[in-house]
Write an enzyme that holds these catalytic residues in place. Structure first.
Site, mmCIF file in Angstrom:
data_model
loop_
_atom_site.group_PDB
_atom_site.id
_atom_site.type_symbol
_atom_site.label_atom_id
_atom_site.label_comp_id
_atom_site.label_asym_id
_atom_site.label_seq_id
_atom_site.Cartn_x
_atom_site.Cartn_y
_atom_site.Cartn_z
ATOM 1 N N SER A 64 0.800 -1.224 0.000
ATOM 2 C CA SER A 64 0.000 0.000 0.000
ATOM 3 C C SER A 64 0.830 1.270 0.000
ATOM 4 O O SER A 64 0.314 2.343 -0.293
ATOM 5 C CB SER A 64 -0.947 0.008 1.213
ATOM 6 O OG SER A 64 -0.215 -0.136 2.422
ATOM 7 N N ASP A 355 -2.095 8.547 7.657
ATOM 8 C CA ASP A 355 -3.043 7.723 8.400
ATOM 9 C C ASP A 355 -2.283 6.818 9.361
ATOM 10 O O ASP A 355 -1.117 7.072 9.674
ATOM 11 C CB ASP A 355 -3.975 6.944 7.459
ATOM 12 C CG ASP A 355 -3.237 5.928 6.585
ATOM 13 O OD1 ASP A 355 -2.049 5.637 6.847
ATOM 14 O OD2 ASP A 355 -3.863 5.408 5.633
ATOM 15 N N HIS A 358 0.617 5.054 6.853
ATOM 16 C CA HIS A 358 1.278 5.584 5.664
ATOM 17 C C HIS A 358 1.740 7.024 5.827
ATOM 18 O O HIS A 358 1.061 7.825 6.475
ATOM 19 C CB HIS A 358 0.318 5.500 4.466
ATOM 20 C CG HIS A 358 -0.250 4.136 4.268
ATOM 21 N ND1 HIS A 358 -1.498 3.777 4.744
ATOM 22 C CD2 HIS A 358 0.261 3.048 3.665
ATOM 23 C CE1 HIS A 358 -1.734 2.508 4.429
ATOM 24 N NE2 HIS A 358 -0.680 2.041 3.782
#
Length: 392
Positions: A64, A355, A358
């Site tokens: 991600s 977040d 990340h």
């Protein structure tokens, strides 16, 4: 001058249009209307818009941290295709786990290469694949089982299979010699390993790896699997590899939210278990460059060291908040990650983390710039700019 001061000189001041949904009652009925709010965003750490193209293509594999929207097309709960993700990105929420651009997006800017399209998008075909493809998948890891509690995802081995699918398409579009030149001069960026810890080894209630392997043995398992797949990509014709190591995962809001760290500190036990993987990956790069893979160049990125610089001297890079997320809920805004239509912090360029897991675009900008043109402390044995210039 600090790296971040240098990056500021290259920053682009842009006006962003953010669309906010607001519910209003009128004459007893509920109406939805779109309120358009113009937000001035100062983009730090991004490359100049007109960088010369230094490689024909960029192939992105990973998780991600660099997913550009593959999970949008998968049956997965690990998605970022909703606001406020992408609130500072001109395309809005695209599936990137960031407020705007990811590490590989900005690294591509430095290389003069447009961000490649996600493999899973049905429109990724034909001329669109000539400049590379993004195969990265949120929750994906080196081990096939990593992240399985999120549902579907592309593991490392599946991403290699997906690259072979792209290769089959390219063979119908190019002569063998032209394809060989394209592959051998392209840059491969592989960002793996974080999920194998965060979404495997550190979740003993779901996975048994922490009971089966010591940290050293687990790192060896990961490195052996990683080496096998890197060799497979080499066998398919790729020659220029950038392999970033793991960042200090014990410092992300998700881990700080466990309460295991003293105030102002990271979770040292998590950071310490990453050493064998990072040290082993750097040794692996040395071995690959030592003659076992002729005609190729492998570069290790010291993500841990660069991120450590940011965490130890945030003000020197323009950051004021390093211990909580810009968008999230609970302790350190890291117990629950950024939810749909949540209200993020306003001063996003001053936050290291977007977040629970990340970095913000601002932090990604520092990481990408140091990967591209950083010193031997940041990359081994050369940096990405030098890798692009290398004639093999």
């Amino acid at each position: 001058m600090s790296i971040y001061s240098h990056a500021n000189a290259l920053s682009i001041f842009k006006l962003k249009i953010c669309v906010l949904l607001n519910k209003v009652k009128m004459s007893g009925h509920r109406w939805w209307f779109m309120a358009v709010v113009v937000v001035a965003c100062w983009w730090k750490g991004v490359a100049p818009q007109q960088q010369p193209q230094q490689a024909p293509a960029i192939w992105v594999m990973g998780d991600s941290l660099v997913d550009s929207g593959n999970n949008n097309f998968l049956s997965s709960s690990a998605k970022a295709n909703y606001p406020p993700y992408g609130c500072d990105y001109y395309r809005g929420p695209t599936g990137r786990f960031c407020n705007a651009r990811t590490f590989s997006d900005i690294l591509g800017d430095w290389l003069g290469i447009a961000a490649p399209p996600p493999f899973a998008d049905p429109s990724t075909a034909g001329d669109k694949i000539m400049g590379g493809v993004n195969y990265a998948s949120a929750a994906g890891g080196i081990l096939d089982e990593t992240g399985q509690h999120y549902g579907d995802r592309y593991s490392l081995s599946q991403q290699v299979v997906n690259f072979e699918t792209t290769l089959s398409q390219l063979r119908t579009m190019m002569s063998p010699s032209n394809l060989s030149q394209l592959l051998s001069n392209s840059i491969v960026v592989m960002v793996f390993g974080s999920n194998d810890y965060i979404n495997n080894y550190l979740l003993p209630n779901i996975y048994d790896t922490s009971r089966t392997y010591t940290p050293d043995a687990f790192a060896n398992l990961l490195l052996n699997r990683y080496a096998t797949q890197i060799h497979a990509l080499y066998s398919l014709g790729l020659r220029k590899f950038f392999l970033p190591g793991l960042g200090p995962l014990g410092c992300i809001p998700n881990q700080l939210a466990t309460g295991q760290a003293p105030p102002g500190r990271c979770v040292d036990s998590v950071n310490q278990m990453l050493g064998p993987f990072n040290e082993g990956l750097k040794r692996l790069v040395g071995q690959f460059n030592g003659g076992s893979h002729p005609g190729a160049m492998f570069v290790y990125g010291n993500t841990y060291g660069v991120f450590g610089d940011i965490m130890n001297n945030p003000a020197g890079y323009g950051f004021t908040v390093r211990d909580r997320a810009c968008c999230g809920i609970g302790r350190n805004q890291g117990q629950i990650t950024c939810l749909p239509l949540a209200t993020p912090c306003f001063n996003r360029d001053q936050y290291v983390f977007w977040d629970a897991f990340h970095p913000t675009q601002a932090a990604n900008g520092v990481l990408a710039q140091r990967a591209y043109s950083g010193s031997n402390n940041d990359n081994f044995p050369i940096n990405v700019q030098q890798l692009a210039q290398t004639r093999l």
